[in-house]
Design a protein around this motif. Structure first.
Motif, short mmCIF file in Angstrom:
data_model
loop_
_atom_site.label_atom_id
_atom_site.label_comp_id
_atom_site.label_asym_id
_atom_site.label_seq_id
_atom_site.Cartn_x
_atom_site.Cartn_y
_atom_site.Cartn_z
N LYS A 26 -22.78 70.15 13.37
CA LYS A 26 -21.80 69.12 13.01
C LYS A 26 -20.55 69.76 12.41
O LYS A 26 -19.44 69.39 12.74
CB LYS A 26 -22.42 68.14 12.01
CG LYS A 26 -21.52 66.99 11.65
CD LYS A 26 -22.24 65.99 10.78
CE LYS A 26 -21.37 64.80 10.50
NZ LYS A 26 -22.10 63.79 9.72
N LYS A 41 -24.03 72.95 8.93
CA LYS A 41 -24.66 71.64 8.85
C LYS A 41 -25.00 71.13 10.25
O LYS A 41 -24.10 70.89 11.05
CB LYS A 41 -23.71 70.66 8.16
CG LYS A 41 -24.32 69.29 7.92
CD LYS A 41 -23.37 68.45 7.12
CE LYS A 41 -23.95 67.09 6.84
NZ LYS A 41 -23.00 66.27 6.09
N ASN A 44 -28.12 66.48 12.99
CA ASN A 44 -29.17 65.54 12.59
C ASN A 44 -29.54 65.62 11.11
O ASN A 44 -30.48 64.96 10.70
CB ASN A 44 -30.41 65.75 13.47
CG ASN A 44 -30.97 67.15 13.34
OD1 ASN A 44 -30.34 68.03 12.78
ND2 ASN A 44 -32.15 67.37 13.88
N ASN A 45 -28.84 66.41 10.31
CA ASN A 45 -29.13 66.54 8.88
C ASN A 45 -27.99 65.98 8.04
O ASN A 45 -26.82 66.10 8.41
CB ASN A 45 -29.33 68.01 8.50
CG ASN A 45 -30.59 68.59 9.07
OD1 ASN A 45 -30.97 68.29 10.20
ND2 ASN A 45 -31.24 69.43 8.31
N LYS A 46 -28.34 65.43 6.87
CA LYS A 46 -27.33 64.96 5.94
C LYS A 46 -26.91 66.06 4.98
O LYS A 46 -25.85 65.99 4.38
CB LYS A 46 -27.86 63.77 5.15
CG LYS A 46 -28.04 62.55 6.01
CD LYS A 46 -28.36 61.34 5.19
CE LYS A 46 -28.58 60.18 6.14
NZ LYS A 46 -28.05 58.95 5.65
#
Length: 87
Positions: A26, A41, A44-46
């Protein structure tokens, strides 16, 4: 933080024994200005997983430039921002 190995390939990054494809990333974030920590990052991860965090030890400017150029070529944002790491 233990020593990490970062290898930049045209379509992926190899870090800490794992390959991350450019289309799975991302953004690349930089935390701090004196000995900055970089975090990759995934989409699919915050938050940034700890295995995707690292710091350049030698020739920090060269490493930052190469990673920034790679991110630009793969249309991934390269930003200076605080981030949370997760184990």
């Amino acid at each position: 933080m233990k020593t990490s190995l970062l290898r930049i390939n045209p379509e992926s990054l190899f870090i800490n024994g794992r390959t991350v494809e450019a289309n799975q990333i991302k953004m690349v974030m930089v935390r701090g200005s004196f000995k900055p920590i970089l975090g990759i990052k995934p989409k699919n991860n915050k938050i940034v997983p700890i295995h995707l965090c690292f710091r350049f030890l030698d020739d920090e400017d060269k490493g930052m430039k190469e990673l920034s150029k790679w991110a630009e070529e793969n249309q991934i944002p390269f930003i200076h921002k605080q981030f949370i790491r997760w184990i």
